[in-house]
Design a protein around this motif. Structure first.
Motif, PDB file in Angstrom:
ATOM      1  N   GLU A 232      39.931   7.160  25.459  1.00  0.00           N
ATOM      2  CA  GLU A 232      39.561   6.306  24.349  1.00  0.00           C
ATOM      3  C   GLU A 232      39.041   4.988  24.910  1.00  0.00           C
ATOM      4  OE1 GLU A 232      39.599   6.969  21.171  1.00  0.00           O
ATOM      5  OE2 GLU A 232      40.593   8.929  21.219  1.00  0.00           O
ATOM      6  N   VAL A 233      38.376   4.250  24.049  1.00  0.00           N
ATOM      7  CA  VAL A 233      37.891   2.942  24.478  1.00  0.00           C
ATOM      8  C   VAL A 233      39.087   2.076  24.884  1.00  0.00           C
ATOM      9  CG1 VAL A 233      36.672   0.851  23.755  1.00  0.00           C
ATOM     10  CG2 VAL A 233      35.883   3.097  22.970  1.00  0.00           C
ATOM     11  N   GLY A 234      39.009   1.514  26.097  1.00  0.00           N
ATOM     12  CA  GLY A 234      40.085   0.654  26.584  1.00  0.00           C
ATOM     13  C   GLY A 234      41.100   1.353  27.460  1.00  0.00           C
ATOM     14  N   ASP A 235      41.051   2.696  27.528  1.00  0.00           N
ATOM     15  CA  ASP A 235      41.944   3.401  28.456  1.00  0.00           C
ATOM     16  C   ASP A 235      41.587   3.009  29.897  1.00  0.00           C
ATOM     17  OD1 ASP A 235      43.279   4.628  26.427  1.00  0.00           O
ATOM     18  OD2 ASP A 235      42.309   6.591  26.667  1.00  0.00           O
ATOM     19  N   VAL A 236      42.605   3.000  30.772  1.00  0.00           N
ATOM     20  CA  VAL A 236      42.389   2.593  32.167  1.00  0.00           C
ATOM     21  C   VAL A 236      42.767   3.737  33.101  1.00  0.00           C
ATOM     22  CG1 VAL A 236      42.692   0.136  31.727  1.00  0.00           C
ATOM     23  CG2 VAL A 236      44.694   1.554  32.255  1.00  0.00           C
ATOM     24  N   VAL A 237      42.005   3.813  34.207  1.00  0.00           N
ATOM     25  CA  VAL A 237      42.240   4.822  35.233  1.00  0.00           C
ATOM     26  C   VAL A 237      42.159   4.126  36.584  1.00  0.00           C
ATOM     27  CG1 VAL A 237      41.420   6.981  36.252  1.00  0.00           C
ATOM     28  CG2 VAL A 237      41.268   6.645  33.780  1.00  0.00           C
ATOM     29  N   TYR A 238      43.060   4.458  37.480  1.00  0.00           N
ATOM     30  CA  TYR A 238      43.089   3.846  38.815  1.00  0.00           C
ATOM     31  C   TYR A 238      43.811   4.790  39.770  1.00  0.00           C
ATOM     32  CZ  TYR A 238      47.439   2.401  36.551  1.00  0.00           C
ATOM     33  OH  TYR A 238      48.618   2.384  35.835  1.00  0.00           O
ATOM     34  N   VAL A 239      43.890   4.403  41.058  1.00  0.00           N
ATOM     35  CA  VAL A 239      44.530   5.221  42.101  1.00  0.00           C
ATOM     36  C   VAL A 239      45.722   4.439  42.658  1.00  0.00           C
ATOM     37  CG1 VAL A 239      44.255   6.344  44.342  1.00  0.00           C
ATOM     38  CG2 VAL A 239      42.358   6.355  42.690  1.00  0.00           C
ATOM     39  N   ARG A 240      46.862   5.161  42.812  1.00  0.00           N
ATOM     40  CA  ARG A 240      48.065   4.530  43.360  1.00  0.00           C
ATOM     41  C   ARG A 240      48.518   5.276  44.627  1.00  0.00           C
ATOM     42  NH1 ARG A 240      50.423   0.737  40.015  1.00  0.00           N
ATOM     43  NH2 ARG A 240      52.449   0.948  41.043  1.00  0.00           N
ATOM     44  N   LEU A 241      48.829   4.486  45.639  1.00  0.00           N
ATOM     45  CA  LEU A 241      49.346   5.026  46.906  1.00  0.00           C
ATOM     46  C   LEU A 241      50.861   5.179  46.798  1.00  0.00           C
ATOM     47  CD1 LEU A 241      48.712   5.787  49.894  1.00  0.00           C
ATOM     48  CD2 LEU A 241      49.237   3.387  50.462  1.00  0.00           C
ATOM     49  N   TRP A 242      51.347   6.362  47.189  1.00  0.00           N
ATOM     50  CA  TRP A 242      52.776   6.610  47.080  1.00  0.00           C
ATOM     51  C   TRP A 242      53.560   5.702  48.051  1.00  0.00           C
ATOM     52  CZ3 TRP A 242      54.423  12.404  46.421  1.00  0.00           C
ATOM     53  CH2 TRP A 242      53.763  12.944  45.296  1.00  0.00           C
ATOM     54  N   PRO A 243      54.853   5.489  47.765  1.00  0.00           N
ATOM     55  CA  PRO A 243      55.683   4.712  48.713  1.00  0.00           C
ATOM     56  C   PRO A 243      55.793   5.434  50.064  1.00  0.00           C
ATOM     57  CG  PRO A 243      56.779   4.916  46.573  1.00  0.00           C
ATOM     58  CD  PRO A 243      55.623   5.845  46.561  1.00  0.00           C
ATOM     59  N   ASP A 244      55.904   4.651  51.107  1.00  0.00           N
ATOM     60  CA  ASP A 244      56.100   5.167  52.469  1.00  0.00           C
ATOM     61  C   ASP A 244      54.965   6.086  52.914  1.00  0.00           C
ATOM     62  OD1 ASP A 244      58.569   3.800  52.609  1.00  0.00           O
ATOM     63  OD2 ASP A 244      59.555   5.511  51.585  1.00  0.00           O
ATOM     64  N   ARG A 245      53.785   5.866  52.357  1.00  0.00           N
ATOM     65  CA  ARG A 245      52.610   6.651  52.761  1.00  0.00           C
ATOM     66  C   ARG A 245      51.587   5.700  53.387  1.00  0.00           C
ATOM     67  NH1 ARG A 245      56.038   9.877  51.658  1.00  0.00           N
ATOM     68  NH2 ARG A 245      55.783  11.805  50.469  1.00  0.00           N
TER      69      ARG A 245
END
Length: 274
Positions: A232-245
């Motif tokens: 939908e308009v305004g939805d956000v998408v991004y990438v997250r690095l896992w802990p200890d990686r």
């Protein structure tokens, strides 16, 4: 003529013998004698003239009547032709007037269609501009090295922007914000040098969707993953690095990347069916 001469001689003799007649008497006698010898032809002439007139009329009148009848027929025919021409002219004038009205209506509709078309073209252009959404970025803007490990999950900021059509991706925060309702395609790639584990996930509105993962005791390792998301308009998408990686990148090789683009927009009714 000879008889008249003889008569004159007798009269002279008679006058000479009887002592003469007066002039009136002589004139009367001459007139009487002339009528006796040359009876009047008035009646005969009149009869002949009447006969000739009747014959002339008999010869001429039938032709005149025929000519009159023919002329009357011609006039009647011409009147009918004139009426027919008047009717055709009136019909032609009405048809021309109707055609003029039709042409004016057609011109009006053409103008409206032209204006509508221009409006639609402009709207389509704007819509197409809105649909022009695509980005792709590498992790490091310059240099090379490791990113991580961190004790908590972090959002990766891909600063080396290759493409950012529509400016929906923010290289400062690493977050893509949907400007248009629709179906979007996203991909992520990770790379590391062992011994290590490389794990990064595509996240939508705080929820992990897909993960690219690999582990290697030594040498290089890499993984990638992708997903199609309805945003939908305004939805956000991004990438997250896992802990200890830990991941490794080089600004010239761009081993780690994050990309996305709009596949097609969706209407409200299409979303309801889904």
């Amino acid at each position: 003529m000879k008889g008249l001469v003889c008569l004159l001689l007798l009269l002279e003799t008679f006058v000479f013998v009887n002592g003469g007649l007066n002039e009136n008497e002589i004139s009367q006698q001459l007139s009487s004698e002339d009528r006796r010898q040359n009876p009047p032809q008035t009646d005969t002439l009149r009869a002949e003239a009447s006969t000739d007139s009747q014959q002339y009329c008999h010869l001429c009148f039938p032709d005149i009547h025929a000519a009159l009848r023919e002329l009357t027929a011609t006039v009647t025919e011409q009147k009918a032709n004139i009426r027919a021409l008047e009717n055709r002219l009136r019909d032609a004038e009405q048809a021309a007037e109707q055609q003029t009205i039709s042409l004016e209506e057609l011109k009006k509709k053409t103008d409206e269609t032209s204006n509508l078309t221009l409006s639609q073209v402009e709207e389509l252009r704007k819509e197409n501009r809105d649909r022009e959404i695509a980005f792709s970025a590498g992790l490091m803007e310059s240099g090379s090295g490791d990113v991580g490990p961190f004790t908590t999950e972090i959002t990766l900021t891909y600063r080396n922007v290759f493409t950012n059509i529509g400016n929906a991706y923010n290289p400062i925060t690493g977050v893509f914000t949907a400007p248009l309702r629709g179906a979007y395609m996203f991909r992520v790639s990770v790379y590391g040098i062992g011994p290590t584990q490389a794990s990064a996930s595509i996240v939508k509105n705080g929820e992990r969707v897909v993960t690219a993962y690999d582990a290697q005791a030594q040498g290089g390792l890499n993984s990638s993953n992708g997903v199609v998301l309805i945003l939908e308009v305004g939805d956000v998408v991004y990438v997250r690095l896992w802990p200890d990686r830990r991941i490794y990148d080089h600004s010239q090789n761009n081993h780690n990347s994050f990309s996305g683009f709009l596949l097609f927009p969706l209407r409200e009714d299409e979303l309801c069916r889904m």
